[in-house]
Scaffold this motif. Structure first.
Motif, mmCIF file in Angstrom:
data_model
loop_
_atom_site.group_PDB
_atom_site.id
_atom_site.type_symbol
_atom_site.label_atom_id
_atom_site.label_comp_id
_atom_site.label_asym_id
_atom_site.label_seq_id
_atom_site.Cartn_x
_atom_site.Cartn_y
_atom_site.Cartn_z
ATOM 1 N N PHE A 266 7.326 6.292 0.091
ATOM 2 C CA PHE A 266 6.103 5.667 0.568
ATOM 3 C C PHE A 266 5.637 4.608 -0.418
ATOM 4 N N HIS A 267 5.226 3.471 0.112
ATOM 5 C CA HIS A 267 4.574 2.430 -0.676
ATOM 6 C C HIS A 267 3.091 2.557 -0.370
ATOM 7 N N ILE B 74 1.504 1.775 3.181
ATOM 8 C CA ILE B 74 1.831 0.427 3.614
ATOM 9 C C ILE B 74 3.239 0.379 4.215
ATOM 10 N N GLU B 75 4.170 1.107 3.576
ATOM 11 C CA GLU B 75 5.550 1.150 4.062
ATOM 12 C C GLU B 75 6.094 2.560 3.917
ATOM 13 N N HIS B 76 7.114 2.871 4.728
ATOM 14 C CA HIS B 76 7.771 4.173 4.669
ATOM 15 C C HIS B 76 9.256 3.999 4.939
ATOM 16 N N TRP B 77 10.078 4.640 4.116
ATOM 17 C CA TRP B 77 11.520 4.688 4.337
ATOM 18 C C TRP B 77 11.938 6.145 4.177
#
Length: 60
Positions: free
Chosen positions: A27-28, A35-38
């Motif tokens: 997680f960012h 803001i972002e997830h991978w």
């Protein structure tokens, strides 16, 4: 794990479409918001099917 605005979580998901999966989610985070997830996922391999006999996600 946390490093600045990046967070990683290692987990085991059960009954993911009938399978157990081992995953790492990244997680960012900015201002307490995702803001972002991978993610990276792999089907769990039972300990009796690996050469060293170790589980992929030991539970203690």
């Amino acid at each position: 794990m946390e490093d600045g605005d990046m967070v990683a979580v290692h987990g085991r998901y059960t009954n993911w479409f009938g399978k157990s999966m081992i995953a790492v989610d990244y997680f960012h985070v900015v201002d307490c918001k995702f803001i972002e997830h991978w993610d990276v996922m792999q089907e769990e391999v039972p300990a009796n099917q690996v050469v060293n006999g170790n589980t992929m996600f030991p539970i203690k």
